[in-house]
Design a protein around this motif. Structure first.
Motif, PDB file in Angstrom:
ATOM      1  N   LYS A  63       0.822  -1.234   0.000  1.00 60.35           N
ATOM      2  CA  LYS A  63       0.000   0.000   0.000  1.00 60.35           C
ATOM      3  C   LYS A  63       0.850   1.276   0.000  1.00 60.35           C
ATOM      4  O   LYS A  63       0.334   2.376   0.011  1.00 60.35           O
ATOM      5  CB  LYS A  63      -0.900  -0.004   1.243  1.00 60.35           C
ATOM      6  N   LEU A  64       2.164   1.083   0.035  1.00 56.01           N
ATOM      7  CA  LEU A  64       3.075   2.238   0.146  1.00 56.01           C
ATOM      8  C   LEU A  64       3.529   2.707  -1.242  1.00 56.01           C
ATOM      9  O   LEU A  64       3.819   1.879  -2.103  1.00 56.01           O
ATOM     10  CB  LEU A  64       4.298   1.763   0.954  1.00 56.01           C
ATOM     11  N   ARG A  68      10.606   5.295   0.935  1.00 50.94           N
ATOM     12  CA  ARG A  68      11.944   4.723   1.067  1.00 50.94           C
ATOM     13  C   ARG A  68      11.843   3.574   2.075  1.00 50.94           C
ATOM     14  O   ARG A  68      11.345   3.782   3.188  1.00 50.94           O
ATOM     15  CB  ARG A  68      12.852   5.825   1.626  1.00 50.94           C
ATOM     16  N   VAL A  69      12.288   2.372   1.678  1.00 48.16           N
ATOM     17  CA  VAL A  69      12.130   1.214   2.573  1.00 48.16           C
ATOM     18  C   VAL A  69      13.450   0.456   2.703  1.00 48.16           C
ATOM     19  O   VAL A  69      14.105   0.160   1.700  1.00 48.16           O
ATOM     20  CB  VAL A  69      11.033   0.243   2.050  1.00 48.16           C
ATOM     21  N   LEU A  70      13.803   0.150   3.925  1.00 50.28           N
ATOM     22  CA  LEU A  70      15.042  -0.592   4.195  1.00 50.28           C
ATOM     23  C   LEU A  70      14.782  -2.100   4.163  1.00 50.28           C
ATOM     24  O   LEU A  70      13.812  -2.585   4.743  1.00 50.28           O
ATOM     25  CB  LEU A  70      15.583  -0.206   5.577  1.00 50.28           C
ATOM     26  N   ILE A  71      15.665  -2.803   3.475  1.00 47.81           N
ATOM     27  CA  ILE A  71      15.639  -4.274   3.512  1.00 47.81           C
ATOM     28  C   ILE A  71      16.714  -4.711   4.495  1.00 47.81           C
ATOM     29  O   ILE A  71      17.869  -4.304   4.397  1.00 47.81           O
ATOM     30  CB  ILE A  71      15.892  -4.872   2.113  1.00 47.81           C
ATOM     31  N   ARG A  72      16.321  -5.507   5.464  1.00 43.86           N
ATOM     32  CA  ARG A  72      17.254  -5.893   6.537  1.00 43.86           C
ATOM     33  C   ARG A  72      18.246  -6.978   6.078  1.00 43.86           C
ATOM     34  O   ARG A  72      18.148  -7.482   4.961  1.00 43.86           O
ATOM     35  CB  ARG A  72      16.448  -6.369   7.741  1.00 43.86           C
ATOM     36  N   ALA A  73      19.128  -7.362   6.999  1.00 42.93           N
ATOM     37  CA  ALA A  73      20.232  -8.273   6.655  1.00 42.93           C
ATOM     38  C   ALA A  73      19.778  -9.620   6.094  1.00 42.93           C
ATOM     39  O   ALA A  73      20.484 -10.235   5.293  1.00 42.93           O
ATOM     40  CB  ALA A  73      21.111  -8.503   7.894  1.00 42.93           C
ATOM     41  N   TYR A  81      11.301  -6.770  -4.493  1.00 42.82           N
ATOM     42  CA  TYR A  81      11.907  -5.739  -5.347  1.00 42.82           C
ATOM     43  C   TYR A  81      10.920  -5.320  -6.439  1.00 42.82           C
ATOM     44  O   TYR A  81      10.886  -4.168  -6.849  1.00 42.82           O
ATOM     45  CB  TYR A  81      13.219  -6.258  -5.962  1.00 42.82           C
ATOM     46  N   GLN A  82      10.115  -6.310  -6.884  1.00 44.58           N
ATOM     47  CA  GLN A  82       9.123  -6.003  -7.919  1.00 44.58           C
ATOM     48  C   GLN A  82       8.050  -5.052  -7.369  1.00 44.58           C
ATOM     49  O   GLN A  82       7.681  -4.075  -8.021  1.00 44.58           O
ATOM     50  CB  GLN A  82       8.487  -7.314  -8.437  1.00 44.58           C
ATOM     51  N   ILE A  83       7.574  -5.331  -6.154  1.00 44.96           N
ATOM     52  CA  ILE A  83       6.561  -4.455  -5.534  1.00 44.96           C
ATOM     53  C   ILE A  83       7.140  -3.047  -5.427  1.00 44.96           C
ATOM     54  O   ILE A  83       6.475  -2.057  -5.729  1.00 44.96           O
ATOM     55  CB  ILE A  83       6.154  -4.973  -4.127  1.00 44.96           C
ATOM     56  N   ALA A  84       8.408  -2.972  -5.002  1.00 45.11           N
ATOM     57  CA  ALA A  84       9.051  -1.660  -4.838  1.00 45.11           C
ATOM     58  C   ALA A  84       9.097  -0.919  -6.179  1.00 45.11           C
ATOM     59  O   ALA A  84       8.793   0.280  -6.245  1.00 45.11           O
ATOM     60  CB  ALA A  84      10.457  -1.840  -4.273  1.00 45.11           C
ATOM     61  N   ARG A  85       9.454  -1.635  -7.242  1.00 47.17           N
ATOM     62  CA  ARG A  85       9.505  -0.981  -8.563  1.00 47.17           C
ATOM     63  C   ARG A  85       8.116  -0.491  -8.966  1.00 47.17           C
ATOM     64  O   ARG A  85       7.952   0.644  -9.403  1.00 47.17           O
ATOM     65  CB  ARG A  85      10.053  -1.949  -9.623  1.00 47.17           C
ATOM     66  N   ASP A  86       7.116  -1.363  -8.770  1.00 44.02           N
ATOM     67  CA  ASP A  86       5.744  -1.002  -9.162  1.00 44.02           C
ATOM     68  C   ASP A  86       5.251   0.221  -8.383  1.00 44.02           C
ATOM     69  O   ASP A  86       4.484   1.024  -8.903  1.00 44.02           O
ATOM     70  CB  ASP A  86       4.776  -2.176  -8.895  1.00 44.02           C
TER      71      ASP A  86
END
Ligand code: SF4
Length: 293
Positions: A63-64, A68-73, A81-86
């Protein structure tokens, strides 16, 4: 009473790296979304939340937008990554380099085994964030075998297998699984020397701590092991302490320490998991000081 904090306990470099990245963004922008808890330790997560870290889950991510979103270790599967691109989300990738390397190996291994009708098997905890990221490299076609080896029957032992382990698994248990798979392959007239490829993917940051902690535990009258209850390497490393010193106690914070534990102790050792912050172990050591003779 002498109180020693184990210098080699505490965050591994993957977690230190992720927290440093998060803090540098928090210092600059005052807030940052993190996909899942940055470390399996409530106390450290609380500290970062107070600095502006906002922990979100997958449905929040969907829904975001324009954020800017951090991916943890632990890393993430390709779908994230696809959701982030979309959604035009900037990914701040704090995936541990060791995990990223393993993800790439599994991706390549899957392509190879798939071509020869083989399988990718991952020894790990089903549903764990790192395992989701690893299985994602195979389009979720990898078979996940947990530590009780429950679903081992899902493996087709007559076909080639590429076997990997989650980075934080127990070396001894992994060996048992390897031997079991080898035996079953032989029973199915398959040659494990040819058709089983085993990848030594347990992270040295965890496995090397075992022998060291065993020695540390033996050298003390009492061991206070500090870790979040949800940390898998915490549970594993605590067991090593207990096996080597039955007078070992697991605590998540200083409030859980009991004065009577120290009645006959002259030398107390404080240690923890790869997700335990040093400041928390120092707080615990400080509390023990109050209970000293
Ligand atoms: S335990 Fe190893 S693989 Fe996992 S985050 Fe730490 S350094 Fe990386």
């Amino acid at each position: 009473m002498e109180i020693n904090i184990d210098k080699r306990s505490g965050f591994c470099f993957g977690v230190i790296n992720a927290i440093n990245i998060a803090e540098s963004y928090l210092d600059r922008y005052g807030s940052l979304f993190s996909l899942g808890d940055i470390v399996h330790n409530n106390k450290e997560v609380e500290r970062l939340k107070n600095k502006g870290l906002i922990v979100i889950n997958y449905s929040d991510l969907k829904k975001l937008y324009n954020s800017r979103v951090l991916i943890r270790a632990h890393g993430e599967p390709p779908e994230t990554y696809q959701i982030a691109r979309d959604n035009h989300i900037d990914i701040i990738d704090a995936s541990c380099p060791v995990v990223l390397k393993l993800q790439n190996k599994i991706k390549k291994g899957y392509e190879e085994t798939h071509a020869i009708n083989g399988q990718v098997v991952i020894f790990g905890k089903e549903g764990h964030a790192e395992v989701k990221g690893l299985a994602g490299q195979t389009g979720n076609n990898a078979l996940i075998i947990g530590k009780d080896f429950n679903n081992i029957e899902k493996i087709d032992f007559s076909k080639p297998i590429n076997l990997y382990s989650q980075t934080t698994q127990n070396k001894g248990e992994y060996k048992k699984l390897i031997n079991l798979i080898r035996t079953r392959m032989q029973q199915h007239n398959c040659n494990p020397d040819k058709d089983l490829k085993v990848f030594n993917s347990i992270c040295g940051q965890v496995s090397n701590r075992g022998p060291h902690l065993a020695e540390f535990a033996r050298k003390h009258d009492i061991i206070i092991f500090v870790s979040g209850k949800e940390s898998s390497n915490g549970r594993y490393l605590f067991e090593i302490c207990r096996e080597n010193n039955p007078n070992s106690f697991f605590v998540s914070e200083k409030a859980e320490i009991k004065k009577e534990w120290f009645e006959n102790a002259d030398k107390a050792g404080v240690c923890g998991a790869t997700s335990t912050p040093m400041w928390l172990m120092e707080e615990v050591a400080e509390r023990i000081k109050h209970y000293s003779k």
